[in-house]
Design an enzyme around this catalytic site. Structure first.
Site, PDB file in Angstrom:
ATOM      1  CG  ASP A 290      -0.135   2.220  -4.708  1.00  0.00           C
ATOM      2  OD1 ASP A 290      -0.084   1.008  -4.107  1.00  0.00           O
ATOM      3  OD2 ASP A 290      -1.165   2.935  -4.712  1.00  0.00           O
TER       4      ASP A 290
ATOM      5  N   GLY B 260       4.379  15.009  -5.558  1.00  0.00           N
ATOM      6  CA  GLY B 260       4.699  13.882  -4.429  1.00  0.00           C
ATOM      7  C   GLY B 260       6.061  13.825  -4.272  1.00  0.00           C
TER       8      GLY B 260
ATOM      9  CB  VAL C  94       2.997   6.166   3.404  1.00  0.00           C
ATOM     10  CG1 VAL C  94       3.453   4.919   4.093  1.00  0.00           C
ATOM     11  CG2 VAL C  94       3.386   6.013   1.834  1.00  0.00           C
TER      12      VAL C  94
ATOM     13  CD  GLU D 126       5.956   9.000  -9.054  1.00  0.00           C
ATOM     14  OE1 GLU D 126       5.925   9.641  -8.200  1.00  0.00           O
ATOM     15  OE2 GLU D 126       4.919   8.715  -9.757  1.00  0.00           O
TER      16      GLU D 126
HETATM   17  P1  IMP Z   1       0.425   4.009  -8.859  1.00  0.00           P
HETATM   18  O1  IMP Z   1      -0.051   4.544 -10.251  1.00  0.00           O
HETATM   19  O2  IMP Z   1      -0.770   3.255  -8.267  1.00  0.00           O
HETATM   20  O3  IMP Z   1       1.567   3.151  -8.869  1.00  0.00           O
HETATM   21  O4  IMP Z   1       0.420   5.284  -8.069  1.00  0.00           O
HETATM   22  C1  IMP Z   1       1.250   6.384  -8.122  1.00  0.00           C
HETATM   23  C2  IMP Z   1       1.055   7.626  -7.523  1.00  0.00           C
HETATM   24  O5  IMP Z   1      -0.077   7.495  -6.368  1.00  0.00           O
HETATM   25  C3  IMP Z   1       2.025   8.134  -6.535  1.00  0.00           C
HETATM   26  O6  IMP Z   1       2.921   8.790  -7.435  1.00  0.00           O
HETATM   27  C4  IMP Z   1       1.422   8.848  -5.389  1.00  0.00           C
HETATM   28  O7  IMP Z   1       1.267  10.119  -5.879  1.00  0.00           O
HETATM   29  C5  IMP Z   1       0.099   8.095  -5.024  1.00  0.00           C
HETATM   30  N1  IMP Z   1       0.113   7.248  -4.275  1.00  0.00           N
HETATM   31  C6  IMP Z   1       0.295   5.845  -4.149  1.00  0.00           C
HETATM   32  N2  IMP Z   1       0.248   5.304  -2.705  1.00  0.00           N
HETATM   33  C7  IMP Z   1       0.214   6.362  -2.065  1.00  0.00           C
HETATM   34  C8  IMP Z   1       0.263   6.629  -0.792  1.00  0.00           C
HETATM   35  O8  IMP Z   1       0.443   5.571   0.063  1.00  0.00           O
HETATM   36  N3  IMP Z   1       0.151   7.580  -0.106  1.00  0.00           N
HETATM   37  C9  IMP Z   1       0.260   8.797  -0.847  1.00  0.00           C
HETATM   38  N4  IMP Z   1       0.180   8.804  -2.258  1.00  0.00           N
HETATM   39  C10 IMP Z   1       0.178   7.526  -2.870  1.00  0.00           C
END
Ligand code: IMP
Length: 173
Positions: A101, A43, A151, A97
Site C-alpha cells: 500500500d 494477511g 479491500v 505479502e
Molecule cells: P503499507 O505499509 O502501507 O504498504 O501496508 C501494508 C499492510 O497494510 C498490508 O500488509 C496490509 O496488512 C495492510 N493493508 C493495506 N491496505 C489494505 C487494504 O486495502 N485492506 C486491508 N489491509 C490493507
C-alpha cells in the site's frame, strides 16, 4: 457471507489463474534451487497457501508475524510479532505479502531481512495500490494492481474480519 455490502473486486477464478502464472514464473526463475517462502502474517496466509502449491520446487516455509495497521489507516509503525525460526543466510528467500500500500511495511521488511544476508531476496505481493505509495518498492511477482480502495477478503481484513472470504472484495461502508 451473505451479509453486508461487499462488492467482488477479484473473483476466485481470476485469483487462481494469476497465482498459477506467478507460481510457474517463480518455478522457472529458481530452477534447481530451494526457496524459502516467507509469508507475512496474517494477511498473506491464503495467498501463500495457494502460491506455495503453485511452486514446483523444494521449499521451506518460514512465517513472519507483523503488525503494521490499525483500522483502515497505515501507520508506518511496524512491529515483528513472530520472527523466523531459522537463519536465511545464503538462502533464496521470497517474501509473500498480501498488499503493498504505502510501501512502508515492505521497505522495513526488506531492510530487516537484508541484514540476515540471504543469497537472494524477492517479493511476491498479491496486490499493489500505487496511488497510496509513499516509498517505491520493486515487486518481483505481482498479482494485481488495484485502485485506491480498501479491500478485504482472501486473507485481508478490516479490524480482524473478512479474512476468510474466498475472493478480494471492497467493503461499501
Ligand atoms: P503499507 O505499509 O502501507 O504498504 O501496508 C501494508 C499492510 O497494510 C498490508 O500488509 C496490509 O496488512 C495492510 N493493508 C493495506 N491496505 C489494505 C487494504 O486495502 N485492506 C486491508 N489491509 C490493507
Amino acid at each position: 457471507m451473505a451479509n453486508e455490502n461487499i462488492k467482488v473486486l477479484i473473483d476466485e477464478k481470476t485469483l487462481a489463474k494469476r497465482i498459477a502464472e506467478i507460481g510457474a514464473q517463480i518455478t522457472k526463475e529458481h530452477a534447481g534451487r530451494e526457496v524459502i517462502l516467507v509469508p507475512v502474517l496474517k494477511g498473506s496466509f491464503m495467498f501463500a497457501a495457494d502460491l506455495a502449491r503453485a511452486i514446483d520446487l523444494p521449499t521451506n516455509i518460514e512465517f513472519l508475524g507483523l503488525q503494521s495497521y490499525a483500522g483502515t489507516k497505515s501507520t508506518g509503525v511496524v512491529q515483528i510479532t513472530s520472527d523466523l525460526t531459522r537463519s536465511v543466510a545464503d538462502k533464496d528467500v521470497i517474501i509473500i505479502e498480501d498488499i503493498v500500500d504505502t510501501g512502508l511495511t515492505m521497505t522495513y521488511l526488506l531492510e530487516n531481512l537484508q541484514t540476515r544476508k540471504p543469497r537472494s531476496l524477492k517479493i511476491a505481493s498479491l496486490l499493489h495500490k500505487p496511488a497510496r505509495s509513499k516509498v517505491h518498492v520493486d515487486i518481483d511477482y505481482l498479482g494485481f494492481t488495484i485502485e485506491d480502495v480498501f479491500v478485504i477478503g482472501y486473507g485481508l481484513d478490516y479490524d480482524g474480519r473478512y479474512r476468510n472470504l474466498p475472493y478480494v472484495g471492497v467493503l461499501e461502508l
